[in-house]
Each structure stands twice: as structure tokens, then as C-alpha cells.
Design an enzyme around this catalytic site. Structure first.
Site, mmCIF file in Angstrom:
data_model
loop_
_atom_site.group_PDB
_atom_site.id
_atom_site.type_symbol
_atom_site.label_atom_id
_atom_site.label_comp_id
_atom_site.label_asym_id
_atom_site.label_seq_id
_atom_site.Cartn_x
_atom_site.Cartn_y
_atom_site.Cartn_z
ATOM 1 N N HIS A 1 40.371 33.534 46.339
ATOM 2 C CA HIS A 1 40.426 32.834 45.054
ATOM 3 C C HIS A 1 41.151 33.672 44.006
ATOM 4 O O HIS A 1 41.196 34.899 44.112
ATOM 5 C CB HIS A 1 39.004 32.566 44.540
ATOM 6 C CG HIS A 1 38.265 31.498 45.281
ATOM 7 N ND1 HIS A 1 36.995 31.675 45.791
ATOM 8 C CD2 HIS A 1 38.615 30.214 45.579
ATOM 9 C CE1 HIS A 1 36.597 30.553 46.377
ATOM 10 N NE2 HIS A 1 37.561 29.651 46.271
ATOM 11 N N CYS B 1 30.995 34.074 41.579
ATOM 12 C CA CYS B 1 30.775 32.882 42.425
ATOM 13 C C CYS B 1 29.361 32.324 42.349
ATOM 14 O O CYS B 1 29.162 31.137 42.600
ATOM 15 C CB CYS B 1 31.033 33.214 43.892
ATOM 16 S SG CYS B 1 32.565 34.072 44.181
HETATM 17 N N1 GLY Z 1 32.575 31.595 51.855
HETATM 18 C C1 GLY Z 1 33.103 31.227 50.606
HETATM 19 C C2 GLY Z 1 34.221 30.277 50.744
HETATM 20 O O1 GLY Z 1 34.981 30.408 51.694
HETATM 21 O O2 GLY Z 1 34.402 29.398 49.970
#
Ligand code: GLY
Length: 254
Positions: free
Chosen positions: A160, A247
Site C-alpha cells: 500500500h 491498518c
Molecule cells: N493482508 C493484508 C492485505 O493483503 O490486504
């Protein structure tokens, strides 16, 4: 007053999506203990915790950040890039409906909240595997009425945008330049992660304090040397599921 939406770690977290990491055993009990300590840290920093019920069949559901982008005026419910994660958004939308007017990213758009970095009135969106141009255009159409700019950012090598860059103080970003094109952030002070801590760019700024993983002491020192106040949390079990400190919560003014 701040609210923080969180969700209990799923008992199925071991089946999480993994993109850049090799699968390792995750101790669910320890993950839950770490998650409670993380919530306590957020509460100590002034957040009222709104914990959502566990989602046993959704392995990545502790990572609530990916399901919504919340600004003062509205919330945009994401359509996560990984199909296994799409069902996570419904219960987050239900919770957010009590706080904000909701808008939705619709097919063919995809977007993960982890790809959206808000700095003042600019939403930087990382374009790689989880967020696509259609999603970015939809986000722009919702937020532009409230004078938010949306900037697309090139990135590579990480999951991300917020794996590669986060804000650690007004005007200051923590970055891993190997993963993100920093030309998008001209005029801002950039603090580089330590060379041995490539995963260290994910930090959670609450007020004037940075919530930061215990795993990256060299980078933490770089922040502290610049006078940034850091509180450390151990999120090692969530890190095995490719999640970081941003997150695990959705934080917004109430
Ligand atoms: N495990 C977090 C994701 O891949 O979104």
C-alpha cells in the site's frame, strides 16, 4: 474528540492475503493481546474506541483502514482490491453511517484505504495492485466538492502507499524512497527509514504523537532526533499478515 473504529483479530487471520511476505505462523492469542494494547494506546491518546464485532470468516478484517476513507465532511466506503476482502466493508459502512454521510467506490473501481494518505486537503492515492484509476476518479468526484485535491502517486515493491509513506508531523513525512516516487511530496520535509528497516515507513500520527512499531528502532531514533514524540507498540503478529499501525484503525473527529 476522536473516534477510532477497530475490529477484533479474526480467528482465521492465518489465511490472510499476502503479497510481498512469506507466510509465517500467526499466534492469534498474541495477535489479540497486541491488538488490545494498540487500542489502549489509541485510547490514551484521546480516541474513543468503537470496536466492531469479530468477523470469523474474513481473515484480514482487523485491517479496518482498508475499508473506508473518512474526512471531516464525508466517508467513502472502499471496494477493496482483493476480492477476499470486499465483504469487510459492509459492517464498517454500518458503523460509519452514524458519523458521516457515506459514498461508495463502485465496480469497476477498486481502492484500499491503505493506499490513501491524507495530508491537509490533499488525498494522495497510490496506484499499484489494490487501487485502480476508476476508483481514484470516483474518489475525486466525491471529495472535490469539499475542496480536497486527489493526487495519484507512483509506487512499487510494497502493498500500500502507506507502507511507503506516512505523515509524522505537520509538513513532515516518513518515507521509504525505494517504494514511492517522492516528487509528489515536494516542499515537505522527508525523513528516510533506516536502510535496514524497509518496512518502517508505516507510522500512525495522532495529534502530535506518532504510534510506531517496536520492530524499527533505528527509524524510531531518526524520528526522535527530530523532536517527534513516539509511542511504541508491538504489532509483530499483525506485521506477519502484512499489516501495520495505520491498518488497524479508522480515526476521525467526532
Ligand atoms: N493482508 C493484508 C492485505 O493483503 O490486504
Amino acid at each position: 474528540m476522536l473516534a477510532a473504529i477497530t475490529r477484533e483479530v479474526s480467528p482465521s487471520i492465518a489465511k490472510c492475503e499476502l503479497t510481498h511476505l512469506v507466510r509465517e505462523a500467526i499466534d492469534v492469542r498474541n495477535a489479540r493481546l497486541q491488538h488490545r494494547q494498540y487500542e489502549r494506546c489509541l485510547a490514551d491518546l484521546g480516541c474513543r474506541i468503537h470496536r466492531l464485532p469479530v468477523e470469523a470468516s474474513l481473515p484480514d478484517s482487523v485491517f479496518v483502514e482498508d475499508t473506508a476513507v473518512v474526512v471531516n465532511e464525508l466517508a467513502v466506503i472502499m471496494r477493496p482490491g482483493a476480492e477476499s476482502r470486499r465483504a469487510e466493508a459492509a459492517s464498517v459502512a454500518e458503523a460509519l453511517a452514524g458519523y458521516r454521510q457515506l459514498y461508495h467506490i463502485e465496480s469497476p473501481g477498486t481502492m484500499d484505504g491503505g493506499d490513501v494518505l491524507r495530508v491537509g486537503k490533499v488525498l494522495y492515492v497510490g496506484l499499484l495492485s489494490r487501487s485502480n484509476p476508476a476508483g481514484i476518479e470516483q474518489l475525486r468526484s466525491y471529495v472535490s466538492a469539499y475542496d480536497y485535491g486527489v493526487e495519484m502517486v507512483e509506487m512499487e515493491g510494497c502493498l500500500h502507499l502507506k507502507s511507503a509513506v506516512t505523515q509524522v508531523r505537520r509538513g513532515t513525512l516518513l518515507v521509504n524512497r525505494a517504494w514511492v516516487d517522492v516528487s509528489a511530496f515536494e516542499g515537505m520535509e522527508l525523513v528516510d527509514v533506516a536502510p535496514s528497516e524497509s518496512m518502517g515507513a508505516n507510522a500512525l500520527l495522532i495529534g502530535e504523537t506518532v504510534v510506531y512499531p517496536k520492530a524499527y528502532p533505528e527509524t524510531r531514533r531518526r524520528l526522535e532526533e527530530r523532536g517527534i514524540e513516539v509511542v511504541v507498540v508491538d504489532v509483530s503478529e499483525m506485521a506477519k499478515a502484512e499489516g501495520g499501525v495505520t491498518c488497524c484503525s479508522l480515526i476521525f473527529d467526532v
